[in-house]
Design an enzyme around this catalytic site. Structure first.
Site, PDB file in Angstrom:
ATOM      1  N   ASP A 160       0.837  -1.206   0.000  1.00  0.00           N
ATOM      2  CA  ASP A 160       0.000   0.000   0.000  1.00  0.00           C
ATOM      3  C   ASP A 160       0.875   1.260   0.000  1.00  0.00           C
ATOM      4  O   ASP A 160       1.662   1.472   0.920  1.00  0.00           O
ATOM      5  CB  ASP A 160      -0.874  -0.067   1.277  1.00  0.00           C
ATOM      6  CG  ASP A 160      -1.759   1.155   1.499  1.00  0.00           C
ATOM      7  OD1 ASP A 160      -1.728   2.081   0.669  1.00  0.00           O
ATOM      8  OD2 ASP A 160      -2.495   1.156   2.515  1.00  0.00           O
TER       9      ASP A 160
ATOM     10  N   HIS B  76      -4.008   4.558   6.426  1.00  0.00           N
ATOM     11  CA  HIS B  76      -2.881   3.964   5.688  1.00  0.00           C
ATOM     12  C   HIS B  76      -1.551   4.230   6.390  1.00  0.00           C
ATOM     13  O   HIS B  76      -1.353   5.291   6.984  1.00  0.00           O
ATOM     14  CB  HIS B  76      -2.844   4.529   4.261  1.00  0.00           C
ATOM     15  CG  HIS B  76      -4.096   4.258   3.494  1.00  0.00           C
ATOM     16  ND1 HIS B  76      -4.278   3.121   2.743  1.00  0.00           N
ATOM     17  CD2 HIS B  76      -5.251   4.961   3.415  1.00  0.00           C
ATOM     18  CE1 HIS B  76      -5.488   3.151   2.195  1.00  0.00           C
ATOM     19  NE2 HIS B  76      -6.093   4.253   2.592  1.00  0.00           N
TER      20      HIS B  76
END
Ligand SMILES: [Zn+2]
Ligand SMILES: [Zn+2]
Length: 560
Positions: free
Chosen positions: A205, A376
């Site tokens: 990610d 994130h």
């Protein structure tokens, strides 16, 4: 962008003992994540999400991954694994099922619970396999192992994909919150164990790779939420994504502490929170949540939770800001945007904030209070992750170019050499064998636009037309000419949209058009098509010179 790397050929037939990976969306953008893994003729898909359109895609509802690569290979698909229940990972599943309705869907309990209503709405049903962290699932030639990761939606999973060609570890969306509300931290022990066993390619990610340090814990926003509620004399309206169960949990806790009742507003919020509560992901104190239609009996002692944190025009918050909703806000009320500000949505979000402020409401958002943290991992966490896994190769995913580049740099900082870090765009194929991961070609892969009922029919050129219409307006010119003499018998009749209402505006150019036409006829031009081009050119250069505009021009020359 139809062919991302025109220099790259279509990949050769997949060699034996080789695993091929191709992203059909999600690389170079944040949204429509979808990656295809191929081994011995069989396919595994990870995620199938949507991308929300930007200002330069007027009228578009959604953007899908490009399925054309799979068109003739639908029956080779073993399953689709969904890492978590966000729209950018699950939103396109119903569109893929239109191509083949019985593709097996694998996911955690909450992920499948969020997918199921989408299929039900469209009268679709596909076989579903519910899995949890630690479980190992054989899917054709792929052996999947699921790993707990922490993210801004519960029940998110990373996945290890094991084949004789090598082992892939895909983080899905994740961060490393050390004290999440459900206690489920990203399972670094398993990451480390998989690393020891050997991870040939690590898909990571990239969303926050260019943000230094560590992502703040979800629990750290509680004080700001509590304060916003405590300081409000009248009602509180809070918006968040309808899937952010832990954010809503914190709102419930803060409302309970402030002795206020809570009501959900909007279909998706009501549905998702009911699902989350029924499955035990959301803990709701008895009597705290009341039905929206009963809120009047609680006066100001209420917290309303609604959708629309991105300024989406049809969501509750935008309608409240437009004065177009039963809920009216004014002096003494507080509106909290407990949400991110997704790039591209700034204009609509600030418009909403301005309108609410104009009504007298106090607006709290991530710009003036800590009411949002990202889902994130930031650079520090990613670096730690690379040190734990020690992958042989890295492919940054889930990011725009700047995010993927930053993530690649982190991988190299952790000790990987440049040729072990692959930056790829959608459509680029990467082959994994013997511990190597190499770009092997590229397949055509574009944007697929959903506009109302139409899927994939809107092209780049129709979007270009829409942008011209939106920015520059349009002019139509009708001229009727005598087919024998070429003389104008009627017109030019000029109509315009997006210009001043002044009817005399085009008087100047009418003479120019007449002159240009007779000159063209005298010069041997004939046929309505050629003459139409003359009209287009004449009015085009006039409007460009006199008005500095480049509208869409539709000339029509009719012969009688
Ligand atoms: Zn996500
Ligand atoms: Zn995502």
């Amino acid at each position: 962008m139809n062919h991302p790397h025109p220099g790259l050929p279509y990949p050769a037939k997949l060699a034996k003992k080789t695993l091929r990976i191709v992203a059909l969306g999600g690389l170079g953008e944040i949204g429509r994540n979808m990656t295809v893994f191929e081994y011995e003729g069989r396919l595994l898909i990870v995620d199938c999400g949507v991308l929300f359109p930007g200002d330069d895609q007027p009228g578009i509802d959604l953007i899908l991954p490009d399925f054309s690569y799979l068109k003739d290979r639908m029956n080779d698909i073993e399953a689709i694994f969904l890492t978590h229940g966000h729209e950018d990972h699950i939103g396109a599943v119903p569109y893929l099922l239109r191509e083949r309705s019985d593709i097996r869907i694998i996911g955690s309990q909450l992920t499948l619970a969020f997918v199921a209503p989408k299929l039900k709405e469209r009268r679709m049903s596909a076989p579903m396999t519910q899995v949890k962290a630690g479980q190992i699932e054989k899917v054709g030639p792929f052996t999947l192992e699921f790993v707990t990761v922490n993210h801004s939606i519960p029940d998110s999973l990373a996945v290890a994909i094991k084949t004789p060609a090598g082992v892939i570890l895909h983080t899905g969306d994740f961060k490393m919150d050390k004290m999440p509300l459900d206690g489920k931290v990203t399972d670094l022990e398993t990451f480390a164990r998989l690393g020891k066993e050997g991870v040939d390619l690590f898909l990571v990610d990239s969303t926050n790779a260019d943000v230094p340090g560590l992502t703040v814990a979800e629990k750290d926003i509680y004080p700001a939420l509590k304060e916003a509620i405590a300081k409000t004399p009248r009602r509180v309206v809070i918006t968040s994504f309808a899937s952010h169960v832990h954010r809503i949990q914190q709102v419930l806790n803060a409302a309970q502490e402030a002795n206020r009742k809570v009501a959900y507003v909007g279909r998706s919020m009501i549905r998702n929170m009911k699902l989350a509560e029924d499955l035990g992901y959301l803990k709701v104190p008895t009597g705290l949540v009341v039905d929206y239609k009963d809120i009047d009996s609680f006066g100001d002692k209420i917290v309303l939770i609604c959708t629309g944190s991105q300024g989406e025009p049809l969501a509750a918050l935008s309608r409240i800001a437009n004065g177009d909703h039963e809920i009216m806000v004014g002096k003494g009320d507080t509106v909290v945007l407990a949400s991110s500000l997704i790039p591209g949505n700034e204009k609509s979000v600030y418009r909403v904030i301005n309108e609410l402020t104009r009504f007298g409401a106090h607006v709290v958002h991530k710009g003036n209070a800590m009411v949002h943290v990202s889902g994130h991992a930031s650079a520090g966490e990613l670096l730690h992750c690379y040190e734990v896994v020690k992958p042989k190769n890295v492919l940054p995913v889930h990011g725009e170019w700047r995010h993927m580049r930053a993530n690649a740099d982190l991988a190299m900082q952790s000790g990987l050499s440049e040729h072990n870090v692959v930056i790829a765009e959608n459509g680029i194929t990467i082959d994994v064998a013997d511990g190597h991961a190499d770009i092997s070609g590229s397949i055509p892969c574009g944007y697929v636009y959903v506009d109302g009922q139409s899927v994939g029919e809107i092209t780049e050129s129709s979007l270009k037309d829409r942008r011209i219409l939106g920015d520059e307006g349009f002019i139509s010119v009708v001229v009727v000419i005598d087919s024998q003499s070429g003389k104008i018998v009627a017109g030019p009749d000029i109509h315009a949209r997006g210009f001043t209402e002044d009817k005399t505006l085009f008087d100047d150019v009418k003479g120019d058009i007449e002159k240009a036409l007779s000159k063209a006829v005298a010069g041997g031009f004939n046929g309505t098509h050629q003459l139409s081009q003359v009209v287009r050119k004449t009015i085009g250069s006039w409007v460009g010179e006199e008005h500095r505009r480049k509208p869409m021009i539709i000339p029509l020359v009719v012969e009688v």
